[in-house]
Design a protein around this motif. Structure first.
Motif, short mmCIF file in Angstrom:
data_model
loop_
_atom_site.label_atom_id
_atom_site.label_comp_id
_atom_site.label_asym_id
_atom_site.label_seq_id
_atom_site.Cartn_x
_atom_site.Cartn_y
_atom_site.Cartn_z
N GLN A 11 -32.32 -62.95 78.96
CA GLN A 11 -31.10 -62.60 79.54
C GLN A 11 -30.13 -63.34 78.42
O GLN A 11 -28.94 -62.48 78.38
N ARG A 34 -27.13 -60.79 76.52
CA ARG A 34 -25.93 -61.06 76.44
C ARG A 34 -25.37 -60.94 75.19
O ARG A 34 -24.03 -60.53 74.82
N GLN A 35 -26.03 -62.16 74.18
CA GLN A 35 -25.53 -62.56 72.92
C GLN A 35 -25.19 -61.33 72.02
O GLN A 35 -24.51 -61.09 71.27
N TYR A 36 -26.32 -60.45 72.15
CA TYR A 36 -26.30 -59.38 71.31
C TYR A 36 -25.65 -57.95 72.00
O TYR A 36 -25.81 -56.81 71.67
N LYS A 37 -25.16 -58.01 73.38
CA LYS A 37 -24.57 -57.02 74.02
C LYS A 37 -25.47 -55.75 74.01
O LYS A 37 -25.00 -54.60 73.60
N ILE A 38 -26.80 -56.16 74.43
CA ILE A 38 -27.47 -54.89 74.62
C ILE A 38 -28.08 -54.47 76.09
O ILE A 38 -28.83 -53.67 76.34
N GLY A 39 -27.24 -54.88 77.03
CA GLY A 39 -27.56 -54.84 78.32
C GLY A 39 -28.65 -55.29 78.96
O GLY A 39 -29.28 -56.42 78.61
#
Length: 330
Positions: A174, A178-183
């Motif tokens: 998780q 969030r870090q790579y903004k991939i849902g």
């Protein structure tokens, strides 16, 4: 009349041959070894001086590099490598494990283990694996190495430890998502629907396979069994999976998430893992970690090569010398 072998004149050719023929006392202690050497796109053969690798390039032609066989614990032969029987024999006589590997050492296809390789670590692994108390202690130590000292306190059941592992790995996923903004991300591995998986899962499976190969090579070079796992069980790679789990959060999982937008996540994961990994640092680290797990009290001392002979098992003393007529003992 031909003089006896001991009285033959010491010509330069004879001297080179004698230097290339090690005795048991000449074999190095494992602590003195240069550890691992990876070679690819070379021809390895034996000449009167020793084992050498011929490297051919358009710019420099053919160059010869001599390999310090007596100072190596393990040689990994990558793609494009050929080796003669004489060179393999020299490696075996010097106690060097020879492993056929993939590019960059990220696969382990086969291994030639020398007879002189000590069984000390295999025996320690087997004794600990066969004793439920010791096996649980090592499994707990593995969780401690992954998540921090104190995670696997004495008395914590494996069922509880598995639950803690699941929670921490999910939280790690998780955080990276969030870090790579991939849902939202869910780990899945389905060989029957391989192409339908998302890029992160494809990259993670590919990178993990590379890691398994390196861990397998280290386990084989140490003389342990890849099949006798402490957390995993019932598979010829059980111990490989145990040890590889120690490094996934640091190596393969972040790499996989970084490739979330890659059009070819499998190939890029293999190449990135191979190029970004410092092979000569990870392999000795794996060996050290295995030794610490199997010998938590740090009682291991490298045996004297001159004493690495076959002993006889004894239930009281552990071992007694072989090569003696014990009928003459009092």
């Amino acid at each position: 009349m031909t003089p006896p072998q001991a009285a033959r004149p010491l010509t330069s050719a004879n001297a080179r041959r004698r230097l290339a023929a090690p005795t048991v006392a000449m074999l190095p202690r494992i602590a003195d070894s240069l550890s691992f050497l990876y070679l690819d796109i070379v021809r390895i053969h034996q000449d009167d001086t020793g084992v050498c690798a011929e490297v051919t390039s358009e710019q420099r032609g053919t160059e010869t590099v001599y390999i310090p066989t007596a100072a190596l614990s393990c040689v990994l032969l990558g793609p494009g490598t050929s080796i003669t029987a004489r060179a393999l024999t020299t490696f075996a006589r010097n106690g060097t494990t020879v492993i056929t590997a993939g590019s960059g050492g990220v696969r382990c296809y086969s291994a030639a283990v020398p007879e002189s390789l000590t069984t000390l670590w295999l025996e320690r692994q087997t004794r600990a694996w066969a004793n439920d108390t010791h096996r649980l202690a090592i499994a707990q130590a593995m969780y401690d190495m992954r998540f921090g000292i104190g995670t696997a306190a004495n008395g914590t059941s494996l069922d509880r430890l598995r639950g803690m592992e699941g929670q921490r790995v999910r939280a790690h996923y998780q955080l990276l998502a969030r870090q790579y903004k991939i849902g939202r991300f869910r780990r899945s591995y389905d060989p029957s629907c391989w192409d339908s998986q998302d890029p992160v899962n494809l990259a993670l499976s590919s990178a993990n396979t590379c890691l398994y190969g390196i861990v397998h090579a280290a386990i084989t070079a140490l003389g342990c069994s890849p099949a006798l796992g402490f957390v995993h069980n019932g598979n010829q790679q059980a111990f490989v999976y145990d040890i590889a789990d120690l490094y996934k959060a640091e190596l393969t999982i972040p790499l996989a998430f970084s490739l979330h937008a890659s059009p070819n996540p499998e190939g890029e994961a293999r190449r990135s893992f191979r190029h970004g990994l410092r092979l000569f640092q990870l392999l000795p680290r794996i060996v050290t970690d295995i030794q610490q797990l199997l010998d938590p009290d740090h009682t291991y001392e490298a045996p004297d090569p001159a004493e690495q002979m076959v002993d006889l098992w004894d239930p009281v003393s552990g071992s007694v010398p072989a090569g003696l007529n014990h009928g003459n003992q009092p």
